[in-house]
Design an enzyme around this catalytic site. Sequence first.
Site, short mmCIF file in Angstrom:
data_model
loop_
_atom_site.label_atom_id
_atom_site.label_comp_id
_atom_site.label_asym_id
_atom_site.label_seq_id
_atom_site.Cartn_x
_atom_site.Cartn_y
_atom_site.Cartn_z
N ASP A 53 0.71 -1.29 0.07
CA ASP A 53 0.02 0.06 -0.17
C ASP A 53 0.79 1.13 0.04
O ASP A 53 2.12 1.08 0.60
CB ASP A 53 -0.86 0.11 1.32
N ASP A 84 -7.16 -1.19 -4.19
CA ASP A 84 -8.39 -1.03 -3.21
C ASP A 84 -9.20 0.24 -4.11
O ASP A 84 -10.31 -0.04 -3.74
CB ASP A 84 -7.58 -0.25 -2.03
#
Length: 166
Positions: A124, A140
């Site tokens: 991420d 995401d």
Amino acid sequence: MSPFVESRRGSRILMFWLLAGLVVLLDQATKAAVRVVSPTTGYMGTLIPHVIDLVHVENTGAAFSIGEGAGSLFVIVALVVACAAFFFICTNDVPMSLTISMACVVGGGLGNMVDRLMRGSVTDFIATAFMDFPVFNVADIAVTCGIVMSFIGYIMWERSLPPEER
């Protein structure tokens, strides 16, 4: 042009897998770039001042780090969702907008699945600077936007069906 591509179902199937694949490629390319620029986790810099920062995080859970260490379960969920969405697209005369939104969900799920299988964690890197929110990635974003648009698209599609087909 082949009869497969000329059919509505064939066009939906082609669009579904092309877009899902594109999401996976974009997701994996951005994650690879982050790992090259920042081989270790931590703050990397500001992308848009006071809006988006870049922070390298390795997440072994799902959204908001829920299910930390349950990577195998998330791999299975991603595969089940991909198969269910593909089956739904193949067996229903859904609009292309619903096909596209479901492809985003599948592509995002598969993008994070690749990370889990290849690395044991999900990379991420997008952090909101204006509020405290978990760090996320392209997959995401695709999953979140795809789910919202799929719900809206499904409701609109279902309402357009004659009552006997609902």
